[in-house]
Scaffold this motif. Structure first.
Motif, PDB file in Angstrom:
ATOM      1  N   PRO A 184       1.213  -1.010  -0.505  1.00  0.00           N
ATOM      2  CA  PRO A 184      -0.214   0.219   0.024  1.00  0.00           C
ATOM      3  C   PRO A 184       0.923   0.910  -0.179  1.00  0.00           C
ATOM      4  O   PRO A 184       0.462   2.279  -0.469  1.00  0.00           O
ATOM      5  N   VAL A 185       2.413   1.338   0.611  1.00  0.00           N
ATOM      6  CA  VAL A 185       2.667   2.613   0.682  1.00  0.00           C
ATOM      7  C   VAL A 185       3.798   3.197  -0.425  1.00  0.00           C
ATOM      8  O   VAL A 185       3.520   3.835  -1.225  1.00  0.00           O
ATOM      9  N   SER A 186       3.245   2.127  -1.584  1.00  0.00           N
ATOM     10  CA  SER A 186       3.660   1.811  -2.900  1.00  0.00           C
ATOM     11  C   SER A 186       2.329   2.132  -4.211  1.00  0.00           C
ATOM     12  O   SER A 186       2.606   3.209  -4.386  1.00  0.00           O
ATOM     13  N   TRP A 187       1.311   1.798  -3.672  1.00  0.00           N
ATOM     14  CA  TRP A 187       0.613   2.385  -4.249  1.00  0.00           C
ATOM     15  C   TRP A 187      -0.117   3.638  -3.776  1.00  0.00           C
ATOM     16  O   TRP A 187      -0.256   4.943  -5.242  1.00  0.00           O
ATOM     17  N   GLY A 188       0.240   4.152  -3.094  1.00  0.00           N
ATOM     18  CA  GLY A 188       0.495   5.873  -2.486  1.00  0.00           C
ATOM     19  C   GLY A 188       1.040   6.252  -3.664  1.00  0.00           C
ATOM     20  O   GLY A 188       0.325   7.294  -3.288  1.00  0.00           O
ATOM     21  N   MET A 225      -2.084  -1.178 -18.867  1.00  0.00           N
ATOM     22  CA  MET A 225      -0.776  -1.184 -18.861  1.00  0.00           C
ATOM     23  C   MET A 225       0.396  -1.581 -17.053  1.00  0.00           C
ATOM     24  O   MET A 225       1.709  -2.126 -17.696  1.00  0.00           O
ATOM     25  N   ARG A 226      -0.492  -1.021 -16.115  1.00  0.00           N
ATOM     26  CA  ARG A 226       0.322  -1.499 -14.496  1.00  0.00           C
ATOM     27  C   ARG A 226      -0.006  -3.578 -14.540  1.00  0.00           C
ATOM     28  O   ARG A 226       0.699  -4.140 -14.066  1.00  0.00           O
ATOM     29  N   ALA A 227      -1.068  -3.695 -15.583  1.00  0.00           N
ATOM     30  CA  ALA A 227      -1.633  -5.785 -14.429  1.00  0.00           C
ATOM     31  C   ALA A 227      -1.278  -6.257 -15.798  1.00  0.00           C
ATOM     32  O   ALA A 227      -0.554  -7.404 -15.358  1.00  0.00           O
ATOM     33  N   LEU A 228      -1.244  -6.208 -17.300  1.00  0.00           N
ATOM     34  CA  LEU A 228      -1.106  -7.275 -18.126  1.00  0.00           C
ATOM     35  C   LEU A 228       0.337  -7.046 -17.944  1.00  0.00           C
ATOM     36  O   LEU A 228       0.837  -8.439 -18.133  1.00  0.00           O
ATOM     37  N   LEU A 279       6.386   1.672 -16.152  1.00  0.00           N
ATOM     38  CA  LEU A 279       7.492   0.753 -16.289  1.00  0.00           C
ATOM     39  C   LEU A 279       7.793   0.998 -14.714  1.00  0.00           C
ATOM     40  O   LEU A 279       7.105  -0.404 -14.304  1.00  0.00           O
ATOM     41  N   TYR A 280       7.805   2.259 -14.045  1.00  0.00           N
ATOM     42  CA  TYR A 280       7.651   2.440 -12.760  1.00  0.00           C
ATOM     43  C   TYR A 280       6.181   1.167 -12.465  1.00  0.00           C
ATOM     44  O   TYR A 280       6.081   0.773 -11.386  1.00  0.00           O
ATOM     45  N   LEU A 281       5.289   1.830 -13.198  1.00  0.00           N
ATOM     46  CA  LEU A 281       4.145   1.355 -11.874  1.00  0.00           C
ATOM     47  C   LEU A 281       3.384   0.022 -12.620  1.00  0.00           C
ATOM     48  O   LEU A 281       3.313  -0.800 -11.853  1.00  0.00           O
ATOM     49  N   ALA A 282       3.983  -0.468 -14.111  1.00  0.00           N
ATOM     50  CA  ALA A 282       3.779  -2.141 -13.595  1.00  0.00           C
ATOM     51  C   ALA A 282       4.879  -3.059 -12.945  1.00  0.00           C
ATOM     52  O   ALA A 282       4.464  -4.532 -12.301  1.00  0.00           O
ATOM     53  N   VAL A 283       5.951  -2.592 -13.137  1.00  0.00           N
ATOM     54  CA  VAL A 283       7.314  -3.082 -12.604  1.00  0.00           C
ATOM     55  C   VAL A 283       7.042  -3.300 -10.348  1.00  0.00           C
ATOM     56  O   VAL A 283       7.247  -4.622  -9.295  1.00  0.00           O
ATOM     57  N   ALA A 284       7.436  -2.160  -9.654  1.00  0.00           N
ATOM     58  CA  ALA A 284       7.419  -2.119  -9.044  1.00  0.00           C
ATOM     59  C   ALA A 284       6.294  -1.646  -7.923  1.00  0.00           C
ATOM     60  O   ALA A 284       5.887  -2.051  -6.968  1.00  0.00           O
ATOM     61  N   THR A 322       3.053  -2.518  -9.874  1.00  0.00           N
ATOM     62  CA  THR A 322       2.171  -3.808  -9.406  1.00  0.00           C
ATOM     63  C   THR A 322       2.603  -4.978  -8.951  1.00  0.00           C
ATOM     64  O   THR A 322       2.364  -5.975  -8.475  1.00  0.00           O
ATOM     65  N   ALA A 323       4.057  -5.243  -9.718  1.00  0.00           N
ATOM     66  CA  ALA A 323       4.066  -6.425  -9.859  1.00  0.00           C
ATOM     67  C   ALA A 323       4.861  -7.002  -8.786  1.00  0.00           C
ATOM     68  O   ALA A 323       4.810  -8.085  -8.368  1.00  0.00           O
ATOM     69  N   VAL A 324       5.786  -5.934  -8.069  1.00  0.00           N
ATOM     70  CA  VAL A 324       6.985  -6.380  -7.074  1.00  0.00           C
ATOM     71  C   VAL A 324       5.454  -6.203  -5.975  1.00  0.00           C
ATOM     72  O   VAL A 324       5.459  -6.743  -4.857  1.00  0.00           O
TER      73      VAL A 324
END
Length: 314
Positions: A16-20, A41-44, A213-218, A220-222
């Motif tokens: 949740p800190v990242s989602w913020g 682009m975040r999810a897929l 790239l940040y949204l997809a990897v850090a 969302t994925a992580v």
């Protein structure tokens, strides 16, 4: 081990800190008015990346279970949350979302036979009140569709959290694969909606590509891997009480990076919400081990929204 529980909670809290940080990245780096494309682009890409790393596909009943979890946690949650954030004033979507611990407590009673305690309900109410002090703004009349979307988004994520714990994961399958299944299923659900509503993808410059790239990897994925890993080892109530860290982080990022002021009332609200988050980690035992089954057994608009309006854009 009991001594590892604080570390597990801290790692799960990073989600949740990242989602913020999502709203700040969206407004500063990404094309405007493309919330569904951003969700896609975040999810897929994140889901496909985790599938490539895990190299495990669902089998048997886990095809439909993964689809259900992906829809609840990603595919339905993202569009509903974006819709509510755009239609509701003054961070109201974030306030409704902060009631997630209360929804999880109710669903846990129905699906997990875990009766909510008075302490859990009181702590959940304090968390929601604290978030409301941080994000609420004076604004006009509430939009009915926006309210329904916010409620549906909160129920969707809460149901996904409880079902993730109820179903566990198949034997030999780790949280990396389970996360990849859900993100891929959710992304595939968002894809046709994004193209139908928003049309062709926008042209991307280097700044936007870096943001995605940040949204997809850090982000969302992580982050989702940490989140679902936490659900497998903590109680659903413990995990969902970490949710208010998202709007709190968004407020801090808005103050530190975007020059948004924090009033004394907001600081009091942050203290209440953070205190409730910490209190929510006590009084419930963490799970001894993740529940597993063998396969054979299972046969943002910049000009009209501030950072706290998008605080729950997970």
């Amino acid at each position: 081990m009991a001594s590892s529980r604080p570390a597990l909670i801290a790692l799960t809290a990073l989600a949740p800190v990242s989602w913020g940080t999502t709203y700040a990245v969206t407004t500063e780096f990404l094309p405007a008015d493309r919330p569904l494309f951003t969700g896609l682009m975040r999810a897929l890409p994140a889901g496909l990346l985790l599938l490539a790393l895990a190299r495990v596909l669902p089998r048997g009943a886990w095809w439909w279970k993964a689809a259900v979890l992906g829809a609840l946690n990603i595919g339905a949650f993202f569009p509903l949350l974006f819709l509510s954030a755009y239609r509701l004033p003054g961070g109201m979507a974030a306030v409704i979302g902060s009631a997630g611990p209360l929804f999880v407590a109710g669903l846990s009673a129905l699906l997990l036979a875990q009766r909510p305690t008075g302490r859990t309900l009181l702590t959940g109410a304090v968390a929601a009140f604290g978030v409301s002090l941080v994000v609420l703004r004076a604004a006009g009349a509430l939009d009915g569709l926006g309210l329904l979307a916010a409620l549906a988004a909160t129920v969707s994520m809460s149901a996904g959290t409880v079902l993730t714990q109820r179903w566990g994961r198949p034997a030999g399958v780790g949280p990396l694969a389970l996360t990849g299944w859900q993100l891929t299923a959710g992304g595939l659900l968002i894809a046709p909606l994004a193209f139908l509503v928003e049309g062709a993808p926008p042209a991307l410059d280097g700044r936007a590509a870096g943001g995605y790239l940040y949204l997809a990897v850090a982000n969302t994925a992580v982050a989702y891997w940490l989140w679902f890993r936490g659900i497998g080892r903590l109680t659903a109530t413990q995990v969902t009480f970490l949710g208010p860290l998202s709007p709190l982080t968004a407020a801090v990022v808005g103050w530190a990076a975007l020059g948004q002021a924090l009033t004394p009332v907001q600081l009091v609200g942050m203290g209440l919400a953070f205190g409730a988050t910490v209190a929510g980690q006590f009084g419930a035992r963490s799970k001894a081990a993740p529940r597993t089954f063998s396969f054979s057994e299972t046969n943002g608009r910049k000009e009209s929204m501030d950072v706290t309006d998008g605080a729950l854009r997970r």
